[in-house]
Design an enzyme around this catalytic site. Structure first.
Site, short mmCIF file in Angstrom:
data_model
loop_
_atom_site.label_atom_id
_atom_site.label_comp_id
_atom_site.label_asym_id
_atom_site.label_seq_id
_atom_site.Cartn_x
_atom_site.Cartn_y
_atom_site.Cartn_z
N PHE A 1 1.32 -1.09 -0.08
CA PHE A 1 0.10 -0.04 0.12
C PHE A 1 0.78 0.65 -0.09
O PHE A 1 1.96 1.53 0.74
CB PHE A 1 -1.01 -0.09 1.42
CG PHE A 1 -1.67 1.26 1.25
CD1 PHE A 1 -2.72 1.18 0.29
CD2 PHE A 1 -1.47 2.03 2.00
CE1 PHE A 1 -3.76 2.45 0.39
CE2 PHE A 1 -3.03 3.77 2.38
CZ PHE A 1 -4.28 3.81 1.37
N ASP B 1 8.77 2.45 1.53
CA ASP B 1 7.80 3.41 1.81
C ASP B 1 8.03 2.94 3.26
O ASP B 1 7.43 2.54 4.23
CB ASP B 1 6.43 3.21 0.79
CG ASP B 1 5.05 3.84 1.75
OD1 ASP B 1 5.33 4.42 2.38
OD2 ASP B 1 4.70 3.21 0.97
N LYS C 1 2.91 9.30 8.71
CA LYS C 1 1.91 9.92 9.01
C LYS C 1 2.29 9.81 10.83
O LYS C 1 1.39 11.07 10.65
CB LYS C 1 1.62 7.60 9.71
CG LYS C 1 0.61 7.52 8.22
CD LYS C 1 0.52 5.74 8.46
CE LYS C 1 -0.96 5.66 8.05
NZ LYS C 1 -0.44 5.09 6.15
C1 LIG Z 1 -1.02 5.71 4.97
C2 LIG Z 1 0.62 5.25 3.77
C3 LIG Z 1 0.04 5.72 2.73
C4 LIG Z 1 -0.53 6.71 2.36
O1 LIG Z 1 0.01 7.83 3.02
P1 LIG Z 1 -1.54 9.13 2.69
O2 LIG Z 1 -1.30 10.06 4.38
O3 LIG Z 1 -3.13 8.41 3.82
O4 LIG Z 1 -1.58 9.13 1.60
C5 LIG Z 1 1.38 4.85 2.28
N1 LIG Z 1 2.04 4.22 2.24
C6 LIG Z 1 1.92 3.04 3.28
C7 LIG Z 1 3.28 2.33 3.44
C8 LIG Z 1 0.70 3.54 4.02
O5 LIG Z 1 0.42 2.86 5.47
#
Ligand SMILES: *Cc1c(COP(=O)(O)O)cnc(C)c1O
Length: 405
Positions: free
Chosen positions: A141, A226, A255
Site C-alpha cells: 500500500f 515506503d 503518518k
Molecule cells: C498510510 C500509508 C500511505 C498513504 O498515506 P496517506 O497519508 O493516506 O496518503 C502510504 N504508504 C503507507 C505504507 C501507508 O501506511
C-alpha cells in the site's frame, strides 16, 4: 464570531460525506494521551493511534504549545518563499538519517508520488528514458493517487479509474527469487514497505531487504522504502531501514511525522536530488511553517532514547497480553510485526472475524484497527502508559469473549 454550532451526528456522515469510508458508529470529540471521548461522553482507550499517526498520543502538551505559538506567528508562505521551520525540520531529518535532501508534502501518497517521480526522472536523466520499470509487491500500500495505487499491490484500489501508469511489475513480498526473475537494466526502482502495514502487518525479512539492496546495486536501480507507516519510531528505531544495516536511496515518511498534523517528507541523497531543478515538481502547501514547526517538535521528542527505547518494552506488554488472551480463547495463529506495529492474526477457525472484533472492541471502549479480514492491528501511541495498555487489553478480552459467544 465563532462558527455557529450546527448539530451533527454519525447519521450526518451518510448524508454529507463521499461514501468511501465506513466509520465506526461513535463520533470522537476529544482526546488526551491514549484516551478518547465520544459525543455521549463515553471513554475509549486508543490502540489505533489514528492509523499510526498520533505517535505521541492525543493533544501532547508540547505539540499543542508549538501549534499555538507557531499559529500566532506564521502559517503559510508557499514555496515562493522558504521558511525557518521547514529549514530546521529538514536539517534535523538529515542529521538523523542517511539523507542529504528533503522534499515536503502533506500526505503519505504525496511523498510517495514524489519518490516514484524522482526515481523515474533520475533514471531518465542519468541513464535512459527507457529505464522506467518499477518493481513493487503484492498487498503493498502506497497511497491513493493514481500512480501510488498503481504501484500498490491491491488491484481493488486501482481498477476502474482508466488507464494506469505503465511499466509497473508486482511480485510476491519476501520472495527474492521472484524479484530476481523480473529485475533488469531497465528497472529504475524497487519500492517496498519494510513492514507491510495495510497489507496485513507483514515484516520483510532482513535477508529479503538486503537482497533487494544488492539487486538494486547490480542494476543501477534505486531502493525506495515506503516508511510512511513504519517510520518515526514505530519500529523501535527512528526509521525501520536502520534494522538492516544498509542505506536506502529514497525513503518516505508521513503518518507520525506531524503527530496528527498533516505533513510528509521524502528523503534522498544529494546525488539523486541533483537531477531536479526548479519547476520539475512541487506543491503549494508542502513544507508550510505550521506543519513543519509541529513536525520538528514531534521529531525532537520521538528521536530520543527515552521514546525509542520504550517501544520494545511496550511491545512486550502487548505481546504477553495477547498471548494470555490466546491461551484463554485459542483465536490467534500468530502475533507479528515490529515494535508498536502489531498484528494479531486470526486462526483459520476465526478468519474473517476481524471487523466483528473491531466493532465489539468499540462497544467495550477500545479503538483497534484491522489489516485485511483476518488481522487485528495495533498501532498505539509510542508513549502509551502501561496502565492504558493493561486496561485496553482487559477491554479487548471482553470484546473477544462477546464475539465468540
Ligand atoms: C498510510 C500509508 C500511505 C498513504 O498515506 P496517506 O497519508 O493516506 O496518503 C502510504 N504508504 C503507507 C505504507 C501507508 O501506511
Amino acid at each position: 464570531m465563532a462558527a455557529e454550532n450546527l448539530a451533527v451526528s454519525r447519521e450526518t456522515f451518510d448524508n454529507v460525506i463521499l461514501p468511501v469510508y465506513a466509520p465506526a458508529q461513535f463520533v470522537p470529540v476529544k482526546g488526551k494521551g491514549s484516551r478518547v471521548w465520544d459525543q455521549q461522553g463515553k471513554e475509549y482507550i486508543d490502540f489505533s493511534g489514528g492509523i499510526a499517526v498520533t505517535a505521541l498520543g492525543h493533544c501532547h502538551p508540547a505539540l499543542v504549545e508549538t501549534l499555538k505559538s507557531q499559529g500566532e506567528t506564521l502559517w503559510h508562505t508557499s514555496n515562493v518563499f522558504t521558511n525557518e521551520p521547514a529549514l530546521r525540520l529538514a536539517s534535523k531529518l538529515i542529521a538523523a538519517t542517511f539523507a542529504e535532501r528533503v522534499f515536503f508534502g502533506n500526505s503519505g501518497a504525496e511523498a510517495n508520488e514524489a519518490a516514484f517521480k524522482l526515481a523515474r526522472y533520475y533514471a531518465c536523466k542519468k541513464h535512459s528514458p527507457f529505464k522506467s520499470k518499477i518493481i513493487a509487491f503484492h498487498n503493498a500500500f502506497h497511497g491513493r493517487t493514481l500512480f501510488t495505487v498503481s504501484v500498490g499491490g491491491q488491484p481493488k484500489y486501482s481498477d476502474g479509474f482508466g488507464p494506469k501508469p505503465a511499466d509497473i511489475v508486482h511480485v510476491p513480498f519476501n520472495d527474492l527469487a521472484a524479484v530476481k526473475a523480473v529485475i533488469d537494466d531497465h528497472t529504475c526502482a524497487i519500492v517496498v514497505e519494510p513492514i507491510q502495514g495495510e497489507g496485513g502487518v507483514m515484516p520483510a525479512t532482513p535477508e529479503f531487504m538486503q537482497g533487494l539492496r544488492a539487486l538494486c546495486d547490480q542494476h543501477n536501480a534505486l531502493l525506495v522504502l515506503d516508511e510512511v507507516q513504519s517510520g518515526m519510531g514505530r519500529s523501535g528505531k527512528l526509521f525501520a531501514y536502520e534494522h538492516y544495516g544498509f542505506k536506502p536511496d529514497i525513503i518516505t515518511t508521513a503518518k507520525a511525522l506531524g503527530g496528527g498534523f498533516p505533513v510528509s517528507a521524502m528523503l534522498t541523497t544529494h546525488e539523486i536530488a541533483s537531477v531536479m531543478a526548479p519547476g520539475v515538481h512541487g506543491t503549494t502547501y508542502g513544507g508550510n511553517p505550521l506543519a513543519c514547526a509541529i513536525a520538528e517538535t514531534a521529531l525532537d521528542i520521538i528521536n530520543t532514547p527515552e521514546v525509542l527505547n520504550g517501544v520494545d518494552a511496550r511491545r512486550e506488554q502487548f505481546v504477553s497480553a495477547l498471548q494470555k488472551i490466546n491461551e484463554q480463547f485459542d483465536i490467534f495463529s500468530e502475533i507479528r510485526g515490529k515494535g508498536l506495529l502489531l498484528g494479531a492474526v486470526l486462526n483459520a477457525q476465526h478468519a474473517s472475524k476481524a471487523r466483528d472484533i473491531l466493532n465489539a472492541s468499540a462497544a467495550e471502549g477500545l479503538m483497534v484497527l484491522t489489516a485485511g479480514s483476518d488481522v487485528i492491528r495495533f498501532v498505539p501511541s509510542l508513549v502509551i502508559e502501561p496502565t492504558d495498555i493493561a486496561e485496553g487489553m482487559a477491554r479487548f478480552a471482553r470484546a473477544i469473549a462477546k464475539v465468540l459467544n
